[in-house]
Design a protein around this motif. Structure first.
Motif, PDB file in Angstrom:
ATOM      1  N   LEU A   1      11.038   7.805  17.773  1.00 48.03           N
ATOM      2  CA  LEU A   1      10.064   7.314  16.798  1.00 48.03           C
ATOM      3  C   LEU A   1       9.305   8.463  16.143  1.00 48.03           C
ATOM      4  CD1 LEU A   1       8.801   4.189  18.741  1.00 48.03           C
ATOM      5  CD2 LEU A   1      10.237   4.215  16.682  1.00 48.03           C
ATOM      6  N   ASN A   2       8.958   9.482  16.923  1.00 46.20           N
ATOM      7  CA  ASN A   2       8.270  10.641  16.346  1.00 46.20           C
ATOM      8  C   ASN A   2       9.141  11.351  15.322  1.00 46.20           C
ATOM      9  OD1 ASN A   2       5.859  10.285  17.716  1.00 46.20           O
ATOM     10  ND2 ASN A   2       6.502  11.534  19.453  1.00 46.20           N
ATOM     11  N   GLU A   3      10.442  11.438  15.602  1.00 45.66           N
ATOM     12  CA  GLU A   3      11.363  12.051  14.639  1.00 45.66           C
ATOM     13  C   GLU A   3      11.381  11.255  13.336  1.00 45.66           C
ATOM     14  OE1 GLU A   3      16.100  12.794  13.856  1.00 45.66           O
ATOM     15  OE2 GLU A   3      15.456  12.305  15.880  1.00 45.66           O
ATOM     16  N   ILE A   4      11.440   9.934  13.458  1.00 44.23           N
ATOM     17  CA  ILE A   4      11.455   9.072  12.274  1.00 44.23           C
ATOM     18  C   ILE A   4      10.147   9.220  11.500  1.00 44.23           C
ATOM     19  CG2 ILE A   4      11.468   6.666  11.480  1.00 44.23           C
ATOM     20  CD1 ILE A   4      13.337   6.131  13.953  1.00 44.23           C
ATOM     21  N   PHE A   5       9.019   9.130  12.212  1.00 44.72           N
ATOM     22  CA  PHE A   5       7.712   9.202  11.551  1.00 44.72           C
ATOM     23  C   PHE A   5       7.413  10.594  10.994  1.00 44.72           C
ATOM     24  CE2 PHE A   5       6.573   5.241  13.965  1.00 44.72           C
ATOM     25  CZ  PHE A   5       6.307   4.461  12.846  1.00 44.72           C
ATOM     26  N   SER A   6       8.062  11.616  11.530  1.00 45.11           N
ATOM     27  CA  SER A   6       7.799  12.979  11.044  1.00 45.11           C
ATOM     28  C   SER A   6       8.267  13.179   9.609  1.00 45.11           C
ATOM     29  CB  SER A   6       8.471  14.009  11.955  1.00 45.11           C
ATOM     30  OG  SER A   6       9.872  14.003  11.777  1.00 45.11           O
ATOM     31  N   THR A   7       9.136  12.293   9.144  1.00 47.54           N
ATOM     32  CA  THR A   7       9.626  12.400   7.764  1.00 47.54           C
ATOM     33  C   THR A   7       8.739  11.627   6.785  1.00 47.54           C
ATOM     34  OG1 THR A   7      11.087  10.469   7.967  1.00 47.54           O
ATOM     35  CG2 THR A   7      12.002  12.620   8.608  1.00 47.54           C
ATOM     36  N   MET A   8       7.664  11.022   7.293  1.00 50.54           N
ATOM     37  CA  MET A   8       6.770  10.220   6.459  1.00 50.54           C
ATOM     38  C   MET A   8       5.415  10.905   6.344  1.00 50.54           C
ATOM     39  SD  MET A   8       7.295   6.407   7.999  1.00 50.54           S
ATOM     40  CE  MET A   8       8.905   5.806   8.447  1.00 50.54           C
ATOM     41  N   ASN A   9       4.752  10.639   5.223  1.00 51.29           N
ATOM     42  CA  ASN A   9       3.370  11.110   5.118  1.00 51.29           C
ATOM     43  C   ASN A   9       2.454  10.111   5.833  1.00 51.29           C
ATOM     44  OD1 ASN A   9       2.557   8.983   3.308  1.00 51.29           O
ATOM     45  ND2 ASN A   9       3.454  10.138   1.599  1.00 51.29           N
ATOM     46  N   GLU A  10       1.198  10.444   5.946  1.00 49.68           N
ATOM     47  CA  GLU A  10       0.249   9.626   6.713  1.00 49.68           C
ATOM     48  C   GLU A  10       0.144   8.206   6.154  1.00 49.68           C
ATOM     49  OE1 GLU A  10      -1.411   9.390  10.112  1.00 49.68           O
ATOM     50  OE2 GLU A  10      -0.541  11.292   9.492  1.00 49.68           O
ATOM     51  N   PHE A  11       0.108   8.072   4.844  1.00 48.75           N
ATOM     52  CA  PHE A  11       0.018   6.749   4.227  1.00 48.75           C
ATOM     53  C   PHE A  11       1.239   5.898   4.575  1.00 48.75           C
ATOM     54  CE2 PHE A  11       1.063   3.881   0.679  1.00 48.75           C
ATOM     55  CZ  PHE A  11      -0.069   3.064   0.703  1.00 48.75           C
TER      56      PHE A  11
ATOM     57  N   LYS B   1       3.257   6.202   7.186  1.00 43.02           N
ATOM     58  CA  LYS B   1       3.190   5.854   8.626  1.00 43.02           C
ATOM     59  C   LYS B   1       2.256   4.676   8.847  1.00 43.02           C
ATOM     60  CE  LYS B   1       3.138  10.496  10.032  1.00 43.02           C
ATOM     61  NZ  LYS B   1       2.652  11.547  10.902  1.00 43.02           N
ATOM     62  N   GLU B   2       1.056   4.779   8.283  1.00 44.86           N
ATOM     63  CA  GLU B   2       0.069   3.705   8.451  1.00 44.86           C
ATOM     64  C   GLU B   2       0.572   2.398   7.860  1.00 44.86           C
ATOM     65  OE1 GLU B   2      -3.675   5.031   6.879  1.00 44.86           O
ATOM     66  OE2 GLU B   2      -3.779   6.708   8.297  1.00 44.86           O
ATOM     67  N   THR B   3       1.256   2.473   6.728  1.00 45.12           N
ATOM     68  CA  THR B   3       1.802   1.274   6.084  1.00 45.12           C
ATOM     69  C   THR B   3       2.857   0.621   6.966  1.00 45.12           C
ATOM     70  OG1 THR B   3       1.368   2.186   3.884  1.00 45.12           O
ATOM     71  CG2 THR B   3       2.974   0.389   4.030  1.00 45.12           C
ATOM     72  N   VAL B   4       3.767   1.420   7.516  1.00 42.92           N
ATOM     73  CA  VAL B   4       4.813   0.873   8.392  1.00 42.92           C
ATOM     74  C   VAL B   4       4.187   0.239   9.629  1.00 42.92           C
ATOM     75  CG1 VAL B   4       6.746   1.496   9.896  1.00 42.92           C
ATOM     76  CG2 VAL B   4       6.637   2.411   7.573  1.00 42.92           C
ATOM     77  N   ILE B   5       3.274   0.922  10.267  1.00 46.90           N
ATOM     78  CA  ILE B   5       2.646   0.401  11.491  1.00 46.90           C
ATOM     79  C   ILE B   5       1.862  -0.872  11.189  1.00 46.90           C
ATOM     80  CG2 ILE B   5       0.911   0.870  13.271  1.00 46.90           C
ATOM     81  CD1 ILE B   5       1.919   3.838  13.130  1.00 46.90           C
ATOM     82  N   ARG B   6       1.097  -0.861  10.110  1.00 43.57           N
ATOM     83  CA  ARG B   6       0.326  -2.048   9.729  1.00 43.57           C
ATOM     84  C   ARG B   6       1.266  -3.212   9.408  1.00 43.57           C
ATOM     85  NH1 ARG B   6      -2.741   0.554   6.554  1.00 43.57           N
ATOM     86  NH2 ARG B   6      -1.656   0.080   4.618  1.00 43.57           N
ATOM     87  N   SER B   7       2.358  -2.934   8.716  1.00 43.31           N
ATOM     88  CA  SER B   7       3.326  -3.980   8.361  1.00 43.31           C
ATOM     89  C   SER B   7       4.028  -4.539   9.592  1.00 43.31           C
ATOM     90  CB  SER B   7       4.369  -3.428   7.382  1.00 43.31           C
ATOM     91  OG  SER B   7       3.749  -3.034   6.184  1.00 43.31           O
TER      92      SER B   7
END
Length: 150
Positions: free
Chosen positions: A113-123, A125-131
């Motif tokens: 999951l960290n590898e996947i999220f490392s390719t995203m900016n903070e916004f 990441k937050e959008t995916v987690i919130r969704s």
């Protein structure tokens, strides 16, 4: 988004997460199935739950679940002991080996999951987690499919 495309998205997500693989992970030289991984996670999370509590959490009938527990006992990952107040109830706990395997799986999933999220900016990441949180809440309240108590 059309329903067919949405279904395809979930099908692809399921495959990419490895949820269709016979074994979800290898840890400590052992192959662990997806169901076994979920059981180990819940036994650790709930801290000495009964067999029925874990079966209910996973939405599994007790007969099927009992076979899974027996296989985990044979693998020396889980132990079953009678409840001190009601001997008809069996309490589950992870063995030392079970804790190590569970921690290894946890680390593997976190790394993935960290590898996947490392390719995203903070916004993003937050959008995916919130969704995902919103989707999970709505699924939990759905009367249509796959409801299990959480």
């Amino acid at each position: 988004m059309e329903t067919e495309n949405l279904r395809g998205l979930f099908q692809l997500l399921t495959r990419r997460f490895g949820l269709l693989n016979k074994n979800c992970c290898s840890a400590g030289g052992m192959d662990v199935t997806l169901v076994q991984s979920h059981i180990l996670y819940e036994v650790q999370r709930q801290h000495q739950p009964s067999i029925q509590q874990i079966a209910d959490t996973l939405g599994t009938d007790i007969t099927t679940f009992s076979r899974q527990i027996q296989s985990l006992i044979k693998m020396e990952l889980v132990q079953k002991t009678p409840d001190l107040t009601d001997r008809r109830i069996s309490i589950l706990s992870l063995t030392e080996k079970g804790m190590e395997i569970n921690e290894t799986i946890e680390q593997q999933m976190n790394d993935y999951l960290n590898e996947i999220f490392s390719t995203m900016n903070e916004f993003e990441k937050e959008t995916v987690i919130r969704s995902l949180t919103l989707l999970n809440d709505r699924m939990k309240n759905s009367s249509v499919c796959c409801t299990a108590p959480f």
